[in-house]
Design an enzyme around this catalytic site. Sequence first.
Site, short mmCIF file in Angstrom:
data_model
loop_
_atom_site.label_atom_id
_atom_site.label_comp_id
_atom_site.label_asym_id
_atom_site.label_seq_id
_atom_site.Cartn_x
_atom_site.Cartn_y
_atom_site.Cartn_z
CG ASP A 223 -0.11 12.66 5.08
OD1 ASP A 223 -0.69 13.02 4.04
OD2 ASP A 223 -0.68 12.01 5.99
CG ASN B 149 -1.18 8.44 -2.81
OD1 ASN B 149 0.02 8.61 -2.56
ND2 ASN B 149 -2.09 8.54 -1.84
C1 IPE Z 1 1.00 8.50 2.41
O1 IPE Z 1 0.08 9.53 2.57
C2 IPE Z 1 1.51 8.50 1.00
C3 IPE Z 1 2.39 9.60 0.63
C4 IPE Z 1 2.80 10.55 1.41
C5 IPE Z 1 2.85 9.59 -0.72
P1 IPE Z 1 -1.48 9.31 2.39
O2 IPE Z 1 -2.13 10.59 2.68
O3 IPE Z 1 -1.76 8.68 1.07
O4 IPE Z 1 -1.78 8.21 3.52
P2 IPE Z 1 -3.14 7.91 4.29
O5 IPE Z 1 -4.21 7.73 3.25
O6 IPE Z 1 -3.42 9.08 5.16
O7 IPE Z 1 -2.85 6.67 5.08
C1 IPE Z 2 0.53 14.17 0.85
O1 IPE Z 2 -0.50 15.03 1.16
C2 IPE Z 2 0.73 14.00 -0.64
C3 IPE Z 2 0.44 12.63 -1.09
C4 IPE Z 2 -0.13 11.70 -0.41
C5 IPE Z 2 0.82 12.30 -2.43
P1 IPE Z 2 -2.03 14.60 1.10
O2 IPE Z 2 -2.54 14.91 -0.26
O3 IPE Z 2 -2.22 13.21 1.55
O4 IPE Z 2 -2.66 15.61 2.14
P2 IPE Z 2 -3.76 15.30 3.23
O5 IPE Z 2 -3.26 14.15 4.04
O6 IPE Z 2 -5.01 14.99 2.50
O7 IPE Z 2 -3.84 16.57 4.02
MG MG Z 3 -2.50 12.38 3.37
#
Ligand code: IPE
Ligand code: IPE
Ligand code: MG
Length: 247
Positions: free
Chosen positions: A20, A68
């Site tokens: 993340d 997502n």
């Molecule tokens: C969790 O991250 C999913 C992945 C890393 C694929 P998210 O960024 O989607 O989770 P939330 O929304 O912060 O809970």
């Molecule tokens: C993780 O990074 C990738 C996925 C969830 C697929 P994010 O895209 O959630 O990055 P943040 O949490 O918005 O910084």
């Molecule tokens: Mg995230």
Amino acid sequence: MELDGLDPNRIPRHVACVMDGNGRWATKQGLPRTEGHRAGEEALFDTTCGALELGIPFFTVYAFSTENWRRPHEEVRFLLSVIADQLLTRRRDELHQMGVCIRFIGRRDWRVPRWVVKRMDEASALTAHNRAMTLTVAFNYGGRAEIVDAVKAVVASGVSPAKIDERTIHRYLYAPDLPDPDLVIRTSGEFRVSNFLLWELAYSELVFTDVLWPDFRREHLVEAIREFQARNRRYGTTGGRGDGIPN
Ligand code: IPE
Ligand code: IPE
Ligand code: MG
């Protein structure tokens, strides 16, 4: 890197990672969020190499959740292309040469484009017999969806309700042959599970780090394992010898 002071007898068998912070990493540098996803692929490759060096047999990463899809269409498309083009095409042969078996957990529903399914199948088929390490990519994965899918399969099997126990549910999970994760790492300073491996992480040790995923490297993995090795896993017991603690 070697073992960096880690106890070689207590290397976790299964490490899982919530990758993340890609978006915030990019935003911090004035770049579009998608650049964070691109940079995240390098982090994944380096960490996978580190896991292999450490002799971790099972490494699982959360690449795309069932939630997502709620992101803007453009970002979703970009994420799919990073997974399918960079990881499953550009890196595939390197991972294969290193003896990594690539597999997937998650739903293959109508939302997953056919070309992505094809790349996933190709990568799995190519690497199916590799034994150095299993890299499981959670893609279109949701822990609740997995439990729902397992329950559906249990019902379809016609088993009598009295015979259903934890092993029955376990048998119908996406990858019943994987051991439960010993260690789950989440990057980017968020303290939540976000629907990852809900059934499987019942007794996992959780390690949280502020590092944003694109900055994560094998050294951070070592750090997380160091923290893991300092923990006392009790599994509901008092922690004494002969308490029946599973291996
Ligand atoms: C969790 O991250 C999913 C992945 C890393 C694929 P998210 O960024 O989607 O989770 P939330 O929304 O912060 O809970
Ligand atoms: C993780 O990074 C990738 C996925 C969830 C697929 P994010 O895209 O959630 O990055 P943040 O949490 O918005 O910084
Ligand atoms: Mg995230």
